[in-house]
Scaffold this motif. Sequence first.
Motif, short mmCIF file in Angstrom:
data_model
loop_
_atom_site.label_atom_id
_atom_site.label_comp_id
_atom_site.label_asym_id
_atom_site.label_seq_id
_atom_site.Cartn_x
_atom_site.Cartn_y
_atom_site.Cartn_z
N ASP A 184 32.46 46.03 37.23
CA ASP A 184 32.19 45.03 38.28
C ASP A 184 33.47 44.51 38.91
O ASP A 184 33.50 43.39 39.42
CB ASP A 184 31.36 43.87 37.69
CG ASP A 184 30.64 43.07 38.77
OD1 ASP A 184 30.13 43.68 39.73
OD2 ASP A 184 30.60 41.83 38.68
N CYS A 220 29.03 40.51 35.98
CA CYS A 220 30.24 40.88 35.25
C CYS A 220 30.01 40.72 33.75
O CYS A 220 30.24 41.65 32.96
CB CYS A 220 31.39 40.01 35.74
SG CYS A 220 32.94 40.33 34.92
N ASP A 250 31.11 36.46 36.73
CA ASP A 250 29.78 36.00 37.15
C ASP A 250 28.73 36.67 36.26
O ASP A 250 29.06 37.37 35.29
CB ASP A 250 29.56 36.31 38.64
CG ASP A 250 29.75 37.78 38.98
OD1 ASP A 250 29.77 38.62 38.05
OD2 ASP A 250 29.88 38.10 40.17
N HIS A 294 35.98 41.22 36.02
CA HIS A 294 36.83 40.50 36.98
C HIS A 294 37.06 39.04 36.60
O HIS A 294 36.34 38.48 35.77
CB HIS A 294 36.26 40.61 38.40
CG HIS A 294 34.89 40.03 38.61
ND1 HIS A 294 34.67 38.68 38.68
CD2 HIS A 294 33.68 40.61 38.79
CE1 HIS A 294 33.38 38.46 38.91
NE2 HIS A 294 32.75 39.63 38.97
MN MN Z 1 30.75 40.12 40.03
#
Ligand code: MN
Length: 332
Positions: free
Chosen positions: A90, A33, A30, A26
């Motif tokens: 994710d 991810c 983060d 995404h």
């Molecule tokens: Mn995430």
Amino acid sequence: MELKNSMKIVLNDILKGKRKVALGGHVRPDGDCVGSCMGLYLYLKEQYPDISADVYLETVPEAYRIINGTDEVKTEALDGEPYDLFICLDCGDPERLGFSRPLFEAAKETLCIDHHVSNDAFADENYIVPDASSTSELVFTLLDTDKISRASAEALYMGIAHDTGVFQYSCTSPETMETAAALMRKGIDASKIIEKTYYEKTYIQNQILGRALLESMLIMDKKCIISVIRKKSMDFFHAAPADLEGIVSQLRMTKGVEVAIFLHELAPQKFKVSLRSKGLVDVSEIAKYYGGGGHVRAAGVTMEGSSHDVINNITARIVHQLKHEEEQEQEL
Ligand code: MN
Ligand code: AMP
Ligand code: MN
């Protein structure tokens, strides 16, 4: 773990006959991810040398670059032959793939591995487990434990540690701890991963966190804490959006608070909203209501209007949920 719209998949079957595989996560990646993408990417490179794998992510935040292979991440999607398989990780909806979405759309086959409750199974094959702590934990379940390298284990461990708030949030299950144990046995330096990728903050990150905490306000009878960081503060501190990671979790730690709301001004009248709750409020429902998504205890959405409008709209949904809770309690 409960499966939503999906059956456990067999990696070997899905990869059969594939030559070119892309992985993508995404926007504003983060820890989970990056961890899930890199963990799977490294495994594919090591175990399936005949497959050419590429991983697409927006610029990987500096702290996560201790993970092997992050220097190979592609940050733009160039035109070319379509991929045989695009694996998105994710990522709760195709829009959140960002720049890699055209590659997902063009791929001959698509697979989604995810744990967002708001995910409506948008790929050809879907492995979505909302109860899983993290996508990294889900990736682990698809791999042959004996074949996981130390580098891949480091990536997956980072992802799990991040999405569980270092094994603290309620999404941390006995299976999560067993997975972490199996990854530790690969010889990773778990303390270093947690210290360097989760707790360590740059001076700028601490300054902007301090600003957000100083300017925070308790509302709704102190059940809710809000804070807004405007573009001019970002410029003043020379902060990038990635420097705001963790602020909403710190707000959530405030004693007595049920929900933390953090607004980050993206453009005039446009805010990235991060929501966290402790136990009563389903923030994914609120984020989804306004076009975003996430998990029951952590969700996000982009909203337009003044900061007051945005906060009023969000708190109206919180009040609505709490009222509904009270009514249900009275009925019992
Ligand atoms: Mn995430
Ligand atoms: P954040 O507040 O950005 O840390 O996001 C919390 C959780 O919600 C993460 O799992 C995100 O992947 C998810 N999330 C954040 N923003 C959105 C959005 N606009 N749409 C869908 N999911 C989101
Ligand atoms: Mn995640």
